[in-house]
Design a protein around this motif. Structure first.
Motif, PDB file in Angstrom:
ATOM      1  N   THR A 137     127.994  68.217  47.315  1.00  0.00           N
ATOM      2  CA  THR A 137     127.349  69.052  46.268  1.00  0.00           C
ATOM      3  C   THR A 137     125.682  69.016  46.264  1.00  0.00           C
ATOM      4  O   THR A 137     124.992  69.651  45.183  1.00  0.00           O
ATOM      5  CB  THR A 137     127.656  68.326  45.044  1.00  0.00           C
ATOM      6  N   TRP A 138     124.958  68.397  47.362  1.00  0.00           N
ATOM      7  CA  TRP A 138     123.632  68.536  47.432  1.00  0.00           C
ATOM      8  C   TRP A 138     123.045  67.983  46.233  1.00  0.00           C
ATOM      9  O   TRP A 138     121.928  68.394  45.499  1.00  0.00           O
ATOM     10  CB  TRP A 138     123.188  69.987  47.558  1.00  0.00           C
ATOM     11  N   ASP A 139     123.520  66.890  45.845  1.00  0.00           N
ATOM     12  CA  ASP A 139     122.796  66.087  44.745  1.00  0.00           C
ATOM     13  C   ASP A 139     122.299  64.843  44.980  1.00  0.00           C
ATOM     14  O   ASP A 139     122.751  63.591  45.195  1.00  0.00           O
ATOM     15  CB  ASP A 139     124.168  65.745  43.630  1.00  0.00           C
ATOM     16  N   ALA A 140     120.923  64.910  45.191  1.00  0.00           N
ATOM     17  CA  ALA A 140     120.195  63.691  45.828  1.00  0.00           C
ATOM     18  C   ALA A 140     120.305  62.424  44.634  1.00  0.00           C
ATOM     19  O   ALA A 140     120.174  61.262  45.149  1.00  0.00           O
ATOM     20  CB  ALA A 140     118.670  64.275  46.266  1.00  0.00           C
ATOM     21  N   ASP A 141     120.116  63.007  43.531  1.00  0.00           N
ATOM     22  CA  ASP A 141     119.916  61.924  42.224  1.00  0.00           C
ATOM     23  C   ASP A 141     121.198  61.046  42.455  1.00  0.00           C
ATOM     24  O   ASP A 141     121.371  59.748  42.217  1.00  0.00           O
ATOM     25  CB  ASP A 141     119.891  62.737  40.955  1.00  0.00           C
ATOM     26  N   ALA A 142     122.389  61.796  42.646  1.00  0.00           N
ATOM     27  CA  ALA A 142     123.735  60.981  42.634  1.00  0.00           C
ATOM     28  C   ALA A 142     123.417  59.671  43.731  1.00  0.00           C
ATOM     29  O   ALA A 142     124.285  58.665  43.606  1.00  0.00           O
ATOM     30  CB  ALA A 142     124.834  61.846  42.727  1.00  0.00           C
ATOM     31  N   ALA A 143     123.068  60.381  44.914  1.00  0.00           N
ATOM     32  CA  ALA A 143     123.088  59.144  46.183  1.00  0.00           C
ATOM     33  C   ALA A 143     122.018  58.206  45.848  1.00  0.00           C
ATOM     34  O   ALA A 143     122.075  57.034  46.126  1.00  0.00           O
ATOM     35  CB  ALA A 143     122.423  60.062  47.340  1.00  0.00           C
ATOM     36  N   VAL A 144     121.109  58.567  45.018  1.00  0.00           N
ATOM     37  CA  VAL A 144     120.362  57.476  44.649  1.00  0.00           C
ATOM     38  C   VAL A 144     120.949  56.527  43.683  1.00  0.00           C
ATOM     39  O   VAL A 144     120.840  55.233  43.740  1.00  0.00           O
ATOM     40  CB  VAL A 144     118.913  57.934  44.003  1.00  0.00           C
ATOM     41  N   ARG A 145     121.464  56.967  42.605  1.00  0.00           N
ATOM     42  CA  ARG A 145     122.274  56.156  41.597  1.00  0.00           C
ATOM     43  C   ARG A 145     123.299  55.230  42.512  1.00  0.00           C
ATOM     44  O   ARG A 145     123.416  54.023  42.259  1.00  0.00           O
ATOM     45  CB  ARG A 145     122.911  56.965  40.702  1.00  0.00           C
ATOM     46  N   SER A 146     123.853  55.659  43.455  1.00  0.00           N
ATOM     47  CA  SER A 146     125.092  55.078  44.132  1.00  0.00           C
ATOM     48  C   SER A 146     124.256  54.005  44.993  1.00  0.00           C
ATOM     49  O   SER A 146     124.703  52.870  45.120  1.00  0.00           O
ATOM     50  CB  SER A 146     125.712  56.052  45.400  1.00  0.00           C
ATOM     51  N   LEU A 147     123.021  54.540  45.650  1.00  0.00           N
ATOM     52  CA  LEU A 147     122.408  53.185  46.339  1.00  0.00           C
ATOM     53  C   LEU A 147     121.788  52.099  45.324  1.00  0.00           C
ATOM     54  O   LEU A 147     122.056  50.734  45.433  1.00  0.00           O
ATOM     55  CB  LEU A 147     120.986  53.953  46.817  1.00  0.00           C
ATOM     56  N   GLU A 148     121.220  52.416  44.153  1.00  0.00           N
ATOM     57  CA  GLU A 148     120.958  51.304  43.189  1.00  0.00           C
ATOM     58  C   GLU A 148     122.304  50.566  42.837  1.00  0.00           C
ATOM     59  O   GLU A 148     122.177  49.257  42.523  1.00  0.00           O
ATOM     60  CB  GLU A 148     120.469  51.829  41.890  1.00  0.00           C
TER      61      GLU A 148
ATOM     62  N   LEU B  72     130.468  54.889  47.967  1.00  0.00           N
ATOM     63  CA  LEU B  72     130.508  55.450  49.517  1.00  0.00           C
ATOM     64  C   LEU B  72     131.235  57.038  49.226  1.00  0.00           C
ATOM     65  O   LEU B  72     130.848  57.948  49.610  1.00  0.00           O
ATOM     66  CB  LEU B  72     131.450  54.794  50.664  1.00  0.00           C
ATOM     67  N   ASP B  73     132.215  56.881  48.328  1.00  0.00           N
ATOM     68  CA  ASP B  73     132.997  58.318  47.748  1.00  0.00           C
ATOM     69  C   ASP B  73     131.946  58.952  46.907  1.00  0.00           C
ATOM     70  O   ASP B  73     131.558  60.255  47.276  1.00  0.00           O
ATOM     71  CB  ASP B  73     134.119  58.082  46.955  1.00  0.00           C
ATOM     72  N   ALA B  74     131.218  58.245  46.204  1.00  0.00           N
ATOM     73  CA  ALA B  74     130.166  58.995  45.574  1.00  0.00           C
ATOM     74  C   ALA B  74     128.773  59.729  46.194  1.00  0.00           C
ATOM     75  O   ALA B  74     128.264  60.824  46.113  1.00  0.00           O
ATOM     76  CB  ALA B  74     129.284  57.752  44.511  1.00  0.00           C
ATOM     77  N   VAL B  75     128.531  58.816  47.388  1.00  0.00           N
ATOM     78  CA  VAL B  75     127.711  59.332  48.500  1.00  0.00           C
ATOM     79  C   VAL B  75     128.299  60.624  48.972  1.00  0.00           C
ATOM     80  O   VAL B  75     127.545  61.400  49.295  1.00  0.00           O
ATOM     81  CB  VAL B  75     127.093  58.153  49.370  1.00  0.00           C
ATOM     82  N   ALA B  76     129.596  60.690  49.215  1.00  0.00           N
ATOM     83  CA  ALA B  76     130.138  61.729  50.083  1.00  0.00           C
ATOM     84  C   ALA B  76     130.124  62.893  49.117  1.00  0.00           C
ATOM     85  O   ALA B  76     129.851  64.054  49.652  1.00  0.00           O
ATOM     86  CB  ALA B  76     131.643  61.631  50.573  1.00  0.00           C
ATOM     87  N   ARG B  77     130.300  62.769  47.655  1.00  0.00           N
ATOM     88  CA  ARG B  77     130.429  64.016  46.990  1.00  0.00           C
ATOM     89  C   ARG B  77     128.935  64.359  46.866  1.00  0.00           C
ATOM     90  O   ARG B  77     128.778  65.493  46.512  1.00  0.00           O
ATOM     91  CB  ARG B  77     130.839  63.480  45.471  1.00  0.00           C
ATOM     92  N   ALA B  78     127.811  63.516  46.913  1.00  0.00           N
ATOM     93  CA  ALA B  78     126.560  63.913  46.711  1.00  0.00           C
ATOM     94  C   ALA B  78     126.083  64.668  47.903  1.00  0.00           C
ATOM     95  O   ALA B  78     125.387  65.674  47.820  1.00  0.00           O
ATOM     96  CB  ALA B  78     125.396  62.747  46.404  1.00  0.00           C
ATOM     97  N   LEU B  79     126.802  64.589  49.100  1.00  0.00           N
ATOM     98  CA  LEU B  79     126.409  65.099  50.332  1.00  0.00           C
ATOM     99  C   LEU B  79     127.164  66.495  50.121  1.00  0.00           C
ATOM    100  O   LEU B  79     126.376  67.538  50.726  1.00  0.00           O
ATOM    101  CB  LEU B  79     127.011  64.324  51.626  1.00  0.00           C
TER     102      LEU B  79
END
Length: 454
Positions: A219-230, A210-217
């Protein structure tokens, strides 16, 4: 200029080296995670091993003393099977074990009396015993296994050594009771410690992602959000182990008198752990919709990432408060902050996928409030109130009268004109005269009025 461009030509050896490096990194990460899991399970493993050894020794001793001389092999085997192979379901397994032995004896004796002894008779006895056990139990398990094993013994050994039926039943009874005695009285595990060790990898992974998703939001990093989902999708095995730990801990607080004083704390911890599985589902949806919103270039309000961070902090604090036996006020406070920040993000302005992120956040907040013991209606009401406060802080409601354009029909205009005439006020837009020539505007068709006296 051509010399300044980066070299994008890669040889097959470079690609193979990169793939090998990624595979080694993945294997190293998987091995580290497996090692940490084995270390967390070491205490429970040692306790179960000691329980099994003690139960086997006691079952063999009691079988020799109570049932007379002989090779009472099945008593310690039943005790070990009761403890080691059905963690959290030992009472039910003991019952299934006894029923399976009884079914095997009945089917084996009846068919041996009708068909006699032999190889094909043994196969037929086992077939019918297994079929009968499956019809009774509806699935595989201890009942089916014991029915088949007992039928084999009756069909093969009964002609040589008669009188196997009663010793086998008593051996199963002694072994099962000794196993329950060891689990409930002699060496009961700490149910809260078992739950905490099963919850720790789930909470750690969930809050980290969840912290990684917040950082992705941020920094506008969609790939980081996808990796967190996996990575969050890999929590299914940990959730299965948590369900087993819940079953085992519930059995301990039910059977062991030494653990009865922990019942209230266990039930509160168990309720929070059960809602945690639903929070994982909504957290995955938050990560998935966040990645999609970033990929489509939707606007991301700054408070949306803060709301996701507060959700992870609430999960972390909930585990700490459940372990310490404290009131879950800190969890409720962080959940309220998450819902308020989500409402403020909605007031900033979002599009379709951003609105989905906010909806999933609010639903996860409601599930966490239910985990703290709130009624579902109260939890939804608290989340709506907090989100409404966040919306009002960003975009406060208008206090002045809001004039909205209303579509006026000829009938409504007629009513307005009649009301104005009744009050003695001229109507600036009187209804149209049906006898007036076409093409004239309402102002041109307005009848002449005499000036009002001063």
């Amino acid at each position: 200029m051509a010399d300044d461009r980066p070299d994008t030509v890669r040889s097959p050896l470079d690609r193979a080296t990169e793939r090998t490096g990624r595979a080694l990194a993945h294997a190293r990460a998987e091995g580290g995670a497996a090692g940490r899991l084995r270390l967390r399970q070491l205490e429970v493993t040692v306790v179960i091993a000691v329980q099994s050894g003690l139960a086997a020794a006691l079952a063999a001793l009691l079988a020799q003393r109570l049932l007379g001389p002989g090779a009472h092999v099945f008593a310690p085997a039943a005790a070990v099977g009761t403890i080691a192979t059905a963690i959290g379901q030992r009472t039910r397994r003991t019952f299934e074990l006894l029923v399976g032995v009884g079914l095997g004896i009945v089917v084996g004796d009846v068919l041996r009396a009708l068909l006699g002894s032999g190889s094909w008779q043994t196969g037929l006895v086992v077939t019918l015993a297994i079929a009968t056990a499956l019809l009774v139990a509806g699935r595989g398990g201890a009942l089916v296994g014991q029915a088949g094993g007992t039928a084999v013994l009756i069909a093969t050994l009964a002609p040589v050594e008669p009188g196997l039926e009663l010793p086998r039943i008593f051996d199963a009874l002694v072994g099962g009771l000794v196993g329950l005695f060891v689990v409930a009285l002699l060496l009961p595990v700490n149910p809260l410690r078992v739950l905490d060790r099963a919850t720790e990898p789930i909470v750690s992974t969930l809050t980290t992602e969840l912290d990684a998703v917040a950082r992705a939001l941020t920094t506008w990093d969609a790939d980081a959000a996808v990796r967190s989902l996996e990575r969050m999708r890999g929590l299914d095995a940990d959730v299965g182990r948590l369900n087993e730990a819940l079953s085992g801990a519930e059995e301990v607080v039910t059977l062991a008198p030494a653990r009865w004083r922990r019942r209230a704390q266990f039930h509160r911890y168990a309720a929070a752990a059960q809602h945690l599985e639903r929070v994982i589902l909504y957290a995955r949806s938050v990560a998935r919709r966040s990645a999609t919103a970033l990929q489509y270039g939707e606007p991301i309000p700054p408070t949306l990432a803060d709301a996701v961070t507060r959700l992870g902090a609430a999960v972390r604090v909930m585990r700490q408060e459940c372990r310490d036996g404290e009131d879950l006020a800190g969890t409720r406070r962080l959940v309220g902050e998450s819902a308020e920040l989500a409402g403020r993000a909605w007031a900033y302005g979002v599009r379709s996928f951003g609105d989905g992120v906010i909806t999933d956040l609010r639903t996860a907040d409601s599930e966490l409030l239910r985990a703290t013991g709130c009624d579902p209606d109260d939890a939804n009401r608290m989340v709506r109130r907090a989100a409404g406060a966040g919306e009002a802080e960003r975009r406060p409601p208008l206090r002045a009268q809001v004039h909205r354009a209303v579509r006026r029909t000829p009938r409504s205009r007629r009513r307005t004109w009649v009301a104005r005439r009744a009050r003695g006020r001229p109507d600036p837009f009187p209804p149209a005269d049906p006898h007036a020539p076409p093409g004239l505007t309402p102002l041109a068709r307005r009848p002449m009025r005499s000036p009002r006296p001063a």
